[in-house]
Write an enzyme that holds these catalytic residues in place. Sequence first.
Site, PDB file in Angstrom:
ATOM      1  N   ASP A  65       0.084   4.936   0.979  1.00  0.00           N
ATOM      2  CA  ASP A  65      -0.053   5.893   2.071  1.00  0.00           C
ATOM      3  C   ASP A  65      -0.193   5.182   3.415  1.00  0.00           C
ATOM      4  O   ASP A  65      -1.086   4.370   3.611  1.00  0.00           O
ATOM      5  CB  ASP A  65      -1.270   6.794   1.828  1.00  0.00           C
ATOM      6  CG  ASP A  65      -1.168   7.531   0.498  1.00  0.00           C
ATOM      7  OD1 ASP A  65      -0.094   8.077   0.205  1.00  0.00           O
ATOM      8  OD2 ASP A  65      -2.165   7.545  -0.249  1.00  0.00           O
ATOM      9  N   ASP A  95       0.869  -1.154   0.000  1.00  0.00           N
ATOM     10  CA  ASP A  95       0.000   0.000   0.000  1.00  0.00           C
ATOM     11  C   ASP A  95       0.924   1.226   0.000  1.00  0.00           C
ATOM     12  O   ASP A  95       2.048   1.149   0.479  1.00  0.00           O
ATOM     13  CB  ASP A  95      -0.866  -0.033   1.266  1.00  0.00           C
ATOM     14  CG  ASP A  95      -1.630   1.237   1.481  1.00  0.00           C
ATOM     15  OD1 ASP A  95      -2.410   1.622   0.592  1.00  0.00           O
ATOM     16  OD2 ASP A  95      -1.444   1.858   2.542  1.00  0.00           O
TER      17      ASP A  95
END
Length: 171
Positions: free
Chosen positions: A13, A11
């Site tokens: 952020d 991922d």
Amino acid sequence: MDGTFDAVLFDRDGTLIRDVPYNGDPSVVTPMPGAREVLRELRAQGVRTGVVTNQSGIGRGLLTHEQVAAVNARVDELFGRFGTWQICPHAPDEGCACRKPAPGLVLAACEALGVSPHRTLMVGDIGADVEAAEAAGAVSLLVPTEVTRADEVARAPRTADDLLAVLELVR
């Protein structure tokens, strides 16, 4: 799980970089602790890497595709190029198949990297990352941050205190 993966997906952020909500400014991109070291070691071992990220700011009209691309380019500058970037630009209510927790981004990343989801580790900081990995048939690792909810941690099959744990799973 034999500890051997052909690819590790991240991922963006809150996992690779500090989470700045709806960030369109590359100058505020800051690496998460351990991210550089983990990526350097994975690549040295020949493990393919990719990013799967929901960017609902586009669908919400808060960010442009160009702003997201500029932030992603900064991520590539900081960490080196990833084998694939899979981005969901949709707002949460659009019902797309790509937005995590749906498996679409993970499956697309595996296809782009030429790997089986079953031989892929997905690393994220919230429950949607874990759910997307599990729905795709990949192995998940939750690395909680201050925004991770306690129930997400409790439900995750695997958690770690930091990104360096990725290296223990891959060895």
